[in-house]
Design a protein around this motif. Sequence first.
Motif, short mmCIF file in Angstrom:
data_model
loop_
_atom_site.label_atom_id
_atom_site.label_comp_id
_atom_site.label_asym_id
_atom_site.label_seq_id
_atom_site.Cartn_x
_atom_site.Cartn_y
_atom_site.Cartn_z
N GLU A 46 1.86 -3.09 25.55
CA GLU A 46 2.83 -4.33 25.54
C GLU A 46 3.10 -4.76 24.11
N ILE A 47 1.99 -4.79 23.36
CA ILE A 47 1.84 -5.40 21.98
C ILE A 47 2.68 -4.52 21.32
N ASP A 48 2.73 -3.20 21.20
CA ASP A 48 3.30 -2.30 20.35
C ASP A 48 4.97 -2.42 20.74
N GLN A 49 5.29 -2.39 22.00
CA GLN A 49 6.49 -2.45 22.45
C GLN A 49 7.11 -3.76 21.82
N THR A 50 6.50 -5.12 21.97
CA THR A 50 6.80 -6.10 21.48
C THR A 50 7.10 -6.26 19.67
N LEU A 51 6.04 -5.32 19.06
CA LEU A 51 6.40 -5.25 17.60
C LEU A 51 7.76 -4.36 17.36
N ASP A 52 7.97 -3.37 18.20
CA ASP A 52 9.05 -2.62 17.94
C ASP A 52 10.20 -3.33 18.00
N VAL A 53 10.50 -4.16 19.11
CA VAL A 53 11.68 -5.03 19.23
C VAL A 53 11.51 -6.15 18.18
N ALA A 54 10.26 -6.64 17.71
CA ALA A 54 10.36 -7.76 16.64
C ALA A 54 10.83 -7.30 15.29
N ARG A 55 10.65 -5.86 15.01
CA ARG A 55 11.15 -5.40 13.74
C ARG A 55 12.86 -5.20 13.95
N ASN A 56 13.28 -5.09 14.89
CA ASN A 56 14.65 -5.33 14.83
C ASN A 56 15.27 -6.68 14.95
N ALA A 57 14.56 -7.48 15.55
CA ALA A 57 14.76 -8.83 15.65
C ALA A 57 14.76 -9.55 14.09
N MET A 58 14.09 -8.85 13.57
CA MET A 58 13.48 -9.57 12.22
C MET A 58 14.85 -9.32 11.32
N LYS A 59 15.46 -8.12 11.60
CA LYS A 59 16.59 -7.91 10.70
C LYS A 59 17.78 -8.63 10.95
N VAL A 60 17.99 -9.08 12.17
CA VAL A 60 19.00 -10.00 12.21
C VAL A 60 18.55 -11.42 12.01
N PHE A 61 17.38 -11.65 11.94
CA PHE A 61 16.99 -13.04 11.47
C PHE A 61 17.29 -13.06 10.05
N GLU A 62 16.91 -11.83 9.37
CA GLU A 62 17.13 -11.76 7.85
C GLU A 62 18.76 -12.06 7.45
N ASP A 63 19.46 -11.37 8.31
CA ASP A 63 21.03 -11.37 8.07
C ASP A 63 21.45 -12.72 8.43
N ALA A 64 20.84 -13.59 9.36
CA ALA A 64 21.07 -15.03 9.59
C ALA A 64 20.98 -15.89 8.33
N LEU A 65 19.70 -15.75 7.73
CA LEU A 65 19.08 -16.44 6.78
C LEU A 65 19.98 -16.11 5.52
N ASN A 66 20.72 -15.03 5.41
CA ASN A 66 21.71 -14.61 4.39
C ASN A 66 23.15 -15.03 4.57
N GLY A 67 23.15 -15.61 5.67
CA GLY A 67 24.80 -15.92 6.31
C GLY A 67 24.74 -17.40 6.89
N ASP A 68 25.94 -17.40 7.71
CA ASP A 68 25.87 -18.68 8.42
C ASP A 68 25.26 -18.41 9.88
N VAL A 69 24.08 -19.17 9.93
CA VAL A 69 23.32 -19.13 11.15
C VAL A 69 24.20 -19.53 12.46
N SER A 70 25.11 -20.12 12.46
CA SER A 70 25.91 -20.41 13.45
C SER A 70 26.60 -19.24 14.25
N GLN A 71 27.08 -18.35 13.21
CA GLN A 71 27.55 -16.88 13.76
C GLN A 71 26.83 -16.15 14.23
N PHE A 72 25.36 -16.35 14.41
CA PHE A 72 24.52 -15.46 15.06
C PHE A 72 24.10 -16.05 16.39
N ILE A 73 24.46 -17.19 16.68
CA ILE A 73 23.68 -17.83 17.72
C ILE A 73 24.91 -17.68 19.08
N GLU A 74 24.64 -16.90 20.09
CA GLU A 74 25.51 -16.72 21.07
C GLU A 74 25.47 -17.49 22.24
#
Length: 433
Positions: free
Chosen positions: A393-421
Amino acid sequence: MGLNEEYGKKAHLLIPAGAHTYSRTDEVFPGNAPKIMERSKGVYTWDVEGNKYIDYGMACRSVTVGYDFDRISSAAIKQIHNGNTATKASKIEVDAAEAMCNLFPWVDMVKFAKNGSTVTSAATKLARAYTGKKYIARCREHSFFSYDDWFIGDTVMNAGIPKEIQELTLQFSFNDINSVKTLFEKYKGEIAALIMEPCDTVEPTNNFLQEVRKLCTEYGVVYILDEMITGFRWDLQGACKYYGVEPDLVTFGKGMANGFSVAALGGKRDIMDLGGLTPGKERVFLISTTHGAEMSSLGALVETINVYKELHVTDHIWSMGRMLVKGLNEIAREYSLQDYFYIEGAECSPNLVICGKDKQASFEYRTVFLQEMLKSRILMPCIAIAYQHTEKEIDQTLDVARNAMKVFEDALNGDVSQFIEGNVIKPVFRKYN
């Protein structure tokens, strides 16, 4: 309309806030979180539409072994077949009390209830009866002690609490021994009790817990440590054992029965016995609940203690916590986001901090990350590791977190409101809805 939406709307129509715990309500989760859960097993949970999630909330941290762990469930079911309750005290309630008193050297007597608020409020009542004083000092950084007036009246959600009651609770700061000393001096001879958690999101430093112990003894203040979260997680004997401190009174709940409804107040006999029947003493109406000693829950408690001892549950929780923390921190460093995304606190109960562009904790950016985790079926309102979380479960969570971190980075570099669904996560404690 899907079942999630159907049941979600029905919940809000029939239940104030749509749930019986504010930390379970829709507003404290991203908009794409499941609305209603149907069942759970191990560290997995299914919503009413059959979607399966890895769960890190673990029922508000109350499930520390795993949902429906067979040995514990069977122990509870056995007590159900004994009638589940009785006209007099039951054998299992004596057995459970003995198990608690044997487990904790600082617990001479114990009183069971169904939720944490009951036992923390009972602790403050005992302290006032024992000392004859009226004020309660509580740690301002620790988020929740009770739904009763003595605590809620001292928060921003104080509607319905008379001002006279609000004024009887005082605040001090964690890891700031001078704030405790100053309070004790200002209200010298008037403080009945000091209450705090041994550890919340920040660990104690400079022997803070021991120094508070000394001050409470010096000033005649009852020292209450609330182990609702730390108990049965930091160590089988709780954070008191882990940090080496002895309270006058201690409260437990959450993981003590692996999700079954048990809470407990324990402590020194001379204080606890005020709620008893010693001839000649003034009566203190301590805790009197019809279902407080429900046999199924106490059977689960006794078996949970056995499981902890035999399977070394807390060792595993620490190990998996360290693995998850290490992995998340490494991913943050891969993206050079370690100043915006990091873990604090003890690794058996890590606190995930997600910041905005100003490097301050942000609900908007937290929403973005947790929303992305949910898209891959990781439910992580907090990080509450259980025994049945494994490396898989930890390995699976970290795999997902790596992808989520990329979106988080994009939000930091842009308009966060555009990333909230959906909605932005909100804190439980706020003045207005």
